[in-house]
Enzyme design. Structure first.
Site, PDB file in Angstrom:
ATOM      1  N   ALA A 240      32.455  30.773  27.665  1.00 63.79           N
ATOM      2  CA  ALA A 240      32.925  32.121  27.761  1.00 63.79           C
ATOM      3  C   ALA A 240      32.226  33.172  27.329  1.00 63.79           C
ATOM      4  O   ALA A 240      32.835  34.275  27.529  1.00 63.79           O
ATOM      5  CB  ALA A 240      34.457  31.935  27.760  1.00 63.79           C
ATOM      6  N   ALA A 241      31.175  33.144  26.635  1.00 67.29           N
ATOM      7  CA  ALA A 241      30.633  34.410  26.048  1.00 67.29           C
ATOM      8  C   ALA A 241      30.223  35.387  27.109  1.00 67.29           C
ATOM      9  O   ALA A 241      30.401  36.483  27.063  1.00 67.29           O
ATOM     10  CB  ALA A 241      29.217  33.944  25.360  1.00 67.29           C
ATOM     11  N   GLY A 242      29.737  35.027  28.319  1.00 71.74           N
ATOM     12  CA  GLY A 242      29.296  35.766  29.275  1.00 71.74           C
ATOM     13  C   GLY A 242      30.397  36.279  29.643  1.00 71.74           C
ATOM     14  O   GLY A 242      30.659  37.732  30.395  1.00 71.74           O
ATOM     15  N   ASP A 243      31.869  35.549  30.047  1.00 66.67           N
ATOM     16  CA  ASP A 243      32.955  36.563  30.470  1.00 66.67           C
ATOM     17  C   ASP A 243      33.536  37.468  29.596  1.00 66.67           C
ATOM     18  O   ASP A 243      34.004  38.657  29.989  1.00 66.67           O
ATOM     19  CB  ASP A 243      34.038  35.100  30.813  1.00 66.67           C
ATOM     20  CG  ASP A 243      33.549  34.358  32.033  1.00 66.67           C
ATOM     21  OD1 ASP A 243      32.889  34.714  32.703  1.00 66.67           O
ATOM     22  OD2 ASP A 243      33.867  33.255  31.728  1.00 66.67           O
TER      23      ASP A 243
END
Length: 294
Positions: A240-243
């Protein structure tokens, strides 16, 4: 306000020393259930970064659905647009290795029923400062939501994951596409983030390619190009780093920040998230982001 039209999953996370190869069985050292789904993750990230957020999606009538609704509500997200459908809630089976890498299998469940925005969804989108989209819902639903935002002149941020061919009617309604470097290569068929960026700008107004520990690359049809470095941190879990990045980016842009400042805000939020385990549980608050920037 930021609207998120997207998926809600329960993440079933197994932590292992090294991810298994095909046909291999390994022993994990821990297991957790964590609220997730790219849509719900982005909604929580945006809410923690300081925005009012409306989530538009669906869960099943099972225990996971109730847990997801509670998690979104506790993060300050408006869940009046979260439908309850008969059957199972979406799940994501995630394997996280000791280097912080992950592999993910998604089973859509109730997410698969969201084939378009309701009248209430469209009204929420029209009131928004930005709409966030991903590709864990049926494509026809994503396209319809993007076009509803376009009609209302609401900026549309698309995270093209899982990567798949993107119809022209979707790309025509997208303001900013935010793939990682692997998704950018898969969508464009072009290797190298700089080359993929130029290919994306033939189809959308703006593109941001996230590069993990190498930061982020931005381009616009106007000719502007930026590269923002990532903070030098030790990754514990990149889930979830991209989110987190997209949610924080949309918040910063909705507040009127310039792109370079918005990218630094988003990159800092993502850097904080990878130092913690989990998806929604790893996302930083606005106070934490601003402290890290200062």
């Amino acid at each position: 306000m930021i609207s998120v039209f997207g998926s809600a999953n329960m993440d079933l996370v197994a932590y292992v020393g090294q991810a298994p190869a095909r046909g291999e069985t390994v022993t994990g050292h821990r297991f957790r259930t964590i609220p997730g789904g790219k849509g719900a993750n982005q909604a929580i990230a945006a809410a923690r970064a300081g925005a009012q957020v409306a989530f538009l999606g669906a869960v099943g009538d099972d225990g996971f659905g109730a847990e997801l609704r509670t998690a979104l509500t506790e993060a300050g997200v408006d869940v009046r647009g979260l439908r309850q459908m008969p059957g199972s809630t979406g799940i994501a089976h995630i394997v996280v290795d000791d280097d912080g890498g992950n592999s993910i299998i998604v089973v859509p469940g109730a997410n698969g029923t969201v084939t378009g925005p309701s009248g209430e969804d469209m009204a929420a989108i029209a009131r928004s400062d930005a709409l966030l989209l991903q590709l864990e819902l049926p494509m026809e639903g994503v396209v319809a939501a993007a076009q509803a935002a376009q009609v209302s002149r609401v900026p549309v941020y698309l995270t093209p994951a899982p990567a798949r061919p993107l119809p022209p009617e979707l790309l025509g309604a997208v303001t900013t596409i935010v793939p990682n470097e692997h998704e950018a290569a898969a969508i464009t068929g072009v290797s190298g983030p700089e080359n993929a960026l130029e290919a994306l700008l033939q189809q959308v107004q703006e593109a941001v390619i996230t590069l993990g520990s190498d930061g982020a690359l931005y381009g616009a049809r106007s000719g502007e190009r930026l590269r923002v470095p990532a903070a030098p941190v030790k990754a514990v879990d990149t889930t979830a780093a991209g989110d987190t990045f997209v949610g924080a980016l949309a918040v910063a842009r909705a507040e009127g920040r310039g792109m370079e400042e918005a990218l630094r805000f988003a990159s800092t939020a993502a850097a904080l998230s990878v130092q913690r385990e989990g998806a929604s549980t790893s996302m930083p608050t606005r106070h934490e982001i601003e402290n890290a920037l200062n």
